[in-house]
Every structure is written in C-alpha cells, then in structure tokens.
Write an enzyme that holds these catalytic residues in place. Sequence first.
Site, short mmCIF file in Angstrom:
data_model
loop_
_atom_site.label_atom_id
_atom_site.label_comp_id
_atom_site.label_asym_id
_atom_site.label_seq_id
_atom_site.Cartn_x
_atom_site.Cartn_y
_atom_site.Cartn_z
N ASP A 49 13.04 -3.65 33.47
CA ASP A 49 13.48 -3.66 32.07
C ASP A 49 14.50 -2.55 31.85
OD1 ASP A 49 12.49 -4.46 29.02
OD2 ASP A 49 13.12 -2.37 29.20
N LYS B 99 18.98 -5.52 27.00
CA LYS B 99 18.92 -5.57 25.54
C LYS B 99 20.30 -5.38 24.91
CE LYS B 99 14.49 -3.23 26.05
NZ LYS B 99 14.76 -2.55 27.33
N HIS C 229 17.78 -5.15 20.60
CA HIS C 229 17.09 -3.89 20.87
C HIS C 229 16.39 -3.33 19.62
CE1 HIS C 229 17.36 -0.18 23.74
NE2 HIS C 229 16.17 -0.29 23.20
#
Length: 273
Positions: free
Chosen positions: A43, A73, A104
């Site tokens: 991530d 993101k 985000h």
Amino acid sequence: MTDISLNNGVTIPQLGFGVFQVPPEDTQRIVEDALEAGYRHIDTAAAYRNEAGVGAALAAAGIPREELFITTKLRNGDQGRAQDAFQDSLKALGLDFLDLYLIHWPVPSQGLFVQAWKEMEHLYAGEQLRAIGVSNFLSDHLDTLLAASDVVPAVNQIELHPSYQQADLSAKSRALGIAVEAYSPLGQGGDLNGNAVTAVAQAHHATTAQVVLAWHLAAGTIVIPKSADSARMRENFAATSLGLSEEELASITALERGARIGSDPAVAAFSQL
C-alpha cells in the site's frame, strides 16, 4: 495468508505492508525485504512520494504480477484531475494496471471528491484498474458519495487501532458492502504497551504487535502495518497464524478511548503538495 473478497469479487490479502513515511531513497530496499518476508499486498500513495521505489522493488523481485496486490491513492491536490493522476501513478509504479485506487482524503472543503469518484468510475470501467475505494471517509462523506455515484467503494481505509476503533463507521461501511482497512493499526506503537495486550502476548509467547494484528484480522479488517526492520516484518507477518480467544479479543476491544492520532477527515484540507 487469508484473502478478503471485495464487493466486486476481487480478492485482497488481508495482511498487507504499508509504506507511509518511508523515505523514497529507502523504499526499494524496504519493500524488497517485505516481499521476501512473504507480503504480497503493498500500500502506497502519490502523496508519499515513494511510488517509484515501490515499483523498483516489484521489478527487482520478479514476482508474477498476478500474485501481487498493489494499492495507491489519489493525492488531495489532484482531485480535479483524477484520470491523469492515476496515469502518473501507474507510470511511477511501472505497472500496466493497479489493483486498488483510493481517494486519499475527502477534503470536503474542496467539494471535489464526487467529481474525482466519477473519474475513477470511468477508469474502473476500463482495464487498468481492478477496484476503487476511499480513505478517511466519514459517514456523511459516504452518504454524499453514494447518493451521486453508481459504484459502491470496495474499501474504506481509515485510522483504526485498539484505542481508536471508529466502531460505528466500521459497522456502517461493512453494512454497505465496503471492506474496512486499518491504517496506523498499532496506534503508531502506542497501543502495544497496555496491560491487556501484554498479558495476551505473554500467554501466547507472541509479540504485542502480533496480538494487535491478530485482533484486527479476527474482526475481518484488512490491515497494513509497516516496519523498516526485516525481522519485525516477519514477526508481523506471522500474526496470520495467531488465534485469540473471544475473551482475549474482548480485552483488546475494551481499550477503546477515542484516541485519534491522525487528522480529522471532517476538516482536513491539506493539499499534499
């Protein structure tokens, strides 16, 4: 390793590895260590400025792409250009497609997150994106988004740890079919020192981090701890084999005290330049 099925049938490894605040110059090495430790879910975010390092690690590792799950993101300042920002991230990562793309932060003062979501829906309809979701969305943000959109987010990534559980938001997200993903899952280390966590760790001959991660996993939460230390990465990864009793889980749940660490999504308005 347990996988979670998202609302569109895509599966995501429940335990991933986050690179928030990992310096760009260290990212490749750290992500390579994580991949070697067994992590397959990574991530990152455009705002972390380390997508290129993640991509370099993925290329160096040589792991088949279908075995990896990569999330990034949309930066707050790019909500008005989501499609172009997505392509920028793909290029930085050196990938042909992304597994999950998140808004985000909602930044409600900008009034752009619905527009951004519409652009992401368009991307999702193509072949370069397997799932779309949100991060830091509170209940009213979800209501606004769902009233104006066709695609229910696959994930809501939120601050979640024993001392700050956002139980109502988690329950609402799940009721809507949105998987809950925890960032700062260990309370940035602050949730590891309590008597309840320590007692459970001692009983299982486990680390306190393993105990808290096992608590998340038992709840069905996707979790993305981070560490720059390869031994700690392996310890955290081993949390997938740690089973806690209902009483032990309840003792950790009882640590809730509303202790938010990060910014409040209701008012956060940084551009992430």
